[in-house]
Design a protein around this motif. Structure first.
Motif, PDB file in Angstrom:
ATOM      1  N   SER A  64       0.787  -1.234   0.000  1.00 41.85           N
ATOM      2  CA  SER A  64       0.000   0.000   0.000  1.00 41.85           C
ATOM      3  C   SER A  64       0.817   1.282   0.000  1.00 41.85           C
ATOM      4  CB  SER A  64      -1.019   0.023   1.162  1.00 41.85           C
ATOM      5  OG  SER A  64      -0.387   0.217   2.418  1.00 41.85           O
ATOM      6  N   GLY A  65       2.121   1.203  -0.207  1.00 35.67           N
ATOM      7  CA  GLY A  65       2.927   2.403  -0.331  1.00 35.67           C
ATOM      8  C   GLY A  65       3.073   3.232   0.925  1.00 35.67           C
ATOM      9  N   ARG A  66       2.784   2.655   2.073  1.00 33.30           N
ATOM     10  CA  ARG A  66       2.909   3.380   3.341  1.00 33.30           C
ATOM     11  C   ARG A  66       4.084   2.827   4.134  1.00 33.30           C
ATOM     12  NH1 ARG A  66      -2.957   5.147   5.240  1.00 33.30           N
ATOM     13  NH2 ARG A  66      -3.934   5.142   3.216  1.00 33.30           N
TER      14      ARG A  66
END
Length: 145
Positions: free
Chosen positions: A41-43
């Motif tokens: 999720s790119g976090r």
């Protein structure tokens, strides 16, 4: 809703235990039932909404979990299982590290609330309470002994 629960006294200061446990992407570093972890999720691993993909040993499957709360002051985080091999409708789990002021050790509790068919609840309580939580806490005790 059903609940699975485990707790343990860890022979180390709460701050030291929290430093290890806090890492949302760090389960493979201390939990024997987790072979790998990857943040999706790119976090970042400490960001609310982060999703981790946990690989189980011997390629036995995978679990996806989303971080929904992280509190460094209370030494606690909460996550939801959003995908996995278990017959559940919902699942939310929290792990918390408390200081034992009289001894300088840590008390860790880990529990999960889940919704499942009544016939599955007892088996799931054993799976989560014993197979996941208690096994992880036992590994923490051994690591800090």
């Amino acid at each position: 809703m059903a609940r699975a629960y485990a707790s343990a006294v860890i022979p180390a200061p709460a701050e030291q235990v929290w430093e290890l446990v806090r890492e949302f992407n760090g389960l493979p570093d201390w939990h024997p039932a987790i072979a790998s972890s990857e943040i999706e999720s790119g976090r970042s691993a400490g960001e609310i909404g982060a999703v981790r993909l946990l690989g189980l040993p011997d390629g036995c499957g995978a679990i996806r979990e989303r971080l929904v709360a992280l509190d460094d002051t209370a030494r606690s985080y909460t996550y939801d299982m959003i995908e996995g091999p278990f017959p559940i409708r919902t699942y939310r789990s929290t792990i918390t590290v408390f200081p034992i002021t009289a001894t300088g050790q840590a008390f860790v509790e880990w529990f999960g609330d889940y919704d499942a068919e009544a016939a599955e609840e007892s088996k799931l309580e054993q799976t989560f309470g014993g197979g996941v939580y208690a096994a992880g806490l036992k590994a923490l005790v051994e690591r800090f002994s």
